[in-house]
Design a protein around this motif. Structure first.
Motif, PDB file in Angstrom:
ATOM      1  N   ARG A  72       5.817   6.679   9.830  1.00  0.00           N
ATOM      2  CA  ARG A  72       6.739   7.337   8.640  1.00  0.00           C
ATOM      3  C   ARG A  72       7.910   7.950   9.245  1.00  0.00           C
ATOM      4  N   SER A  73       7.894   8.288  10.536  1.00  0.00           N
ATOM      5  CA  SER A  73       9.224   9.054  10.939  1.00  0.00           C
ATOM      6  C   SER A  73      10.167   8.157  11.612  1.00  0.00           C
ATOM      7  N   SER A  74       9.624   6.836  11.799  1.00  0.00           N
ATOM      8  CA  SER A  74      10.838   5.792  12.279  1.00  0.00           C
ATOM      9  C   SER A  74      11.428   5.074  11.394  1.00  0.00           C
ATOM     10  N   LYS A  75      12.441   4.630  11.625  1.00  0.00           N
ATOM     11  CA  LYS A  75      13.501   3.790  10.768  1.00  0.00           C
ATOM     12  C   LYS A  75      12.905   2.546  10.963  1.00  0.00           C
ATOM     13  N   ILE A  76      12.254   2.177   9.546  1.00  0.00           N
ATOM     14  CA  ILE A  76      11.622   0.864   9.662  1.00  0.00           C
ATOM     15  C   ILE A  76      12.253  -0.122   8.564  1.00  0.00           C
ATOM     16  N   LYS A  77      12.376  -1.355   8.829  1.00  0.00           N
ATOM     17  CA  LYS A  77      12.874  -2.254   7.929  1.00  0.00           C
ATOM     18  C   LYS A  77      11.848  -3.391   7.244  1.00  0.00           C
ATOM     19  N   PHE A  78      10.521  -2.777   7.243  1.00  0.00           N
ATOM     20  CA  PHE A  78       9.671  -3.493   6.471  1.00  0.00           C
ATOM     21  C   PHE A  78       8.861  -2.630   5.445  1.00  0.00           C
ATOM     22  N   GLU A  79       8.076  -3.000   4.839  1.00  0.00           N
ATOM     23  CA  GLU A  79       7.085  -2.199   4.125  1.00  0.00           C
ATOM     24  C   GLU A  79       6.038  -1.716   4.673  1.00  0.00           C
ATOM     25  N   PHE A  80       5.905  -0.400   4.356  1.00  0.00           N
ATOM     26  CA  PHE A  80       4.643   0.083   4.943  1.00  0.00           C
ATOM     27  C   PHE A  80       3.792   0.926   3.943  1.00  0.00           C
ATOM     28  N   ILE A  81       2.803   0.368   3.624  1.00  0.00           N
ATOM     29  CA  ILE A  81       1.715   0.718   2.789  1.00  0.00           C
ATOM     30  C   ILE A  81       1.013   2.185   3.382  1.00  0.00           C
ATOM     31  N   ASN A  82       1.126   3.059   2.578  1.00  0.00           N
ATOM     32  CA  ASN A  82       0.640   4.422   3.016  1.00  0.00           C
ATOM     33  C   ASN A  82      -0.842   4.648   2.806  1.00  0.00           C
ATOM     34  N   SER A  83      -1.396   3.682   3.303  1.00  0.00           N
ATOM     35  CA  SER A  83      -2.965   3.631   3.319  1.00  0.00           C
ATOM     36  C   SER A  83      -3.675   4.956   3.194  1.00  0.00           C
ATOM     37  N   ASP A  84      -3.488   5.592   4.320  1.00  0.00           N
ATOM     38  CA  ASP A  84      -3.944   6.848   4.540  1.00  0.00           C
ATOM     39  C   ASP A  84      -3.764   8.117   3.699  1.00  0.00           C
ATOM     40  N   ILE A  85      -2.623   8.213   3.298  1.00  0.00           N
ATOM     41  CA  ILE A  85      -2.240   8.910   2.111  1.00  0.00           C
ATOM     42  C   ILE A  85      -3.102   8.532   0.498  1.00  0.00           C
ATOM     43  N   LEU A  86      -3.025   7.231   0.305  1.00  0.00           N
ATOM     44  CA  LEU A  86      -3.542   7.007  -0.847  1.00  0.00           C
ATOM     45  C   LEU A  86      -5.378   7.137  -0.835  1.00  0.00           C
ATOM     46  N   LEU A  87      -5.888   6.939   0.154  1.00  0.00           N
ATOM     47  CA  LEU A  87      -7.251   7.056   0.448  1.00  0.00           C
ATOM     48  C   LEU A  87      -7.407   8.623   0.402  1.00  0.00           C
ATOM     49  N   LYS A  88      -6.732   9.407   1.168  1.00  0.00           N
ATOM     50  CA  LYS A  88      -6.923  10.915   1.204  1.00  0.00           C
ATOM     51  C   LYS A  88      -6.799  11.374  -0.325  1.00  0.00           C
ATOM     52  N   ASN A  89      -5.850  11.259  -0.903  1.00  0.00           N
ATOM     53  CA  ASN A  89      -5.645  11.498  -2.371  1.00  0.00           C
ATOM     54  C   ASN A  89      -6.802  11.060  -3.288  1.00  0.00           C
ATOM     55  N   ALA A  90      -7.573  10.191  -2.996  1.00  0.00           N
ATOM     56  CA  ALA A  90      -8.526   9.677  -3.852  1.00  0.00           C
ATOM     57  C   ALA A  90      -9.761  10.429  -3.865  1.00  0.00           C
ATOM     58  N   VAL A  91      -9.947  10.720  -2.272  1.00  0.00           N
ATOM     59  CA  VAL A  91     -10.934  11.705  -1.912  1.00  0.00           C
ATOM     60  C   VAL A  91     -10.899  13.061  -2.423  1.00  0.00           C
ATOM     61  N   LYS A  92      -9.673  13.475  -2.231  1.00  0.00           N
ATOM     62  CA  LYS A  92      -9.345  14.865  -2.711  1.00  0.00           C
ATOM     63  C   LYS A  92      -9.435  14.911  -4.388  1.00  0.00           C
ATOM     64  N   ASN A  93      -9.117  13.739  -5.148  1.00  0.00           N
ATOM     65  CA  ASN A  93      -9.287  13.703  -6.334  1.00  0.00           C
ATOM     66  C   ASN A  93     -10.712  13.401  -7.038  1.00  0.00           C
TER      67      ASN A  93
END
Length: 132
Positions: A72-93
């Motif tokens: 996430r802190s890198s300059k990326i030229k591709f799509e990155f799916i934040n799977s960790d955030i999505l799953l953490k939020n699901a557990v949190k909810n």
């Protein structure tokens, strides 16, 4: 109230400087640029380990997995799916059983969360709807 973890998930990670990850991102950016010539997007979805998703609920602190933060802190030229955030939020909810209880694999709930919440899949579904 019990979670089983793969012992390798608990050992921590050595590349906290992001050096190796930055090198990989650089190569992925090159691939992404080449794929644009073919009107194709490079996508990256990394499966976070069970400990990474549930660590906020555990008492023992282990070395952090910096892989996702490094990307996430890198300059990326591709799509990155934040799977960790999505799953953490699901557990949190309150979503239970994101991972198999006695295994390192996702459940169908986790797959649905990633499929439903991912911008990539939303865009893909829109494209498919336009075709029909």
């Amino acid at each position: 109230n019990k979670l089983l973890f793969y012992y390798k998930d608990l050992e921590g990670h050595e590349d906290n400087s992001c050096k190796r990850v930055k090198s990989v991102v650089k190569n992925l950016n090159k691939y992404a640029e080449n794929l644009k010539k073919f009107d194709t997007k490079l996508m990256l979805l990394i499966a976070p380990d069970k400990f990474h998703v549930y660590k906020q609920y555990l008492h023992k602190k282990k070395k952090e997995n910096k892989l996702f933060d490094c990307i996430r802190s890198s300059k990326i030229k591709f799509e990155f799916i934040n799977s960790d955030i999505l799953l953490k939020n699901a557990v949190k909810n309150g979503v239970k059983e994101v991972y198999q209880f006695d295994d390192t694999h996702w459940t169908s709930k986790a797959i649905k969360i990633l499929f439903d919440k991912s911008i990539f899949f939303k865009n893909l579904n829109k494209k498919n709807e336009n075709i029909n």
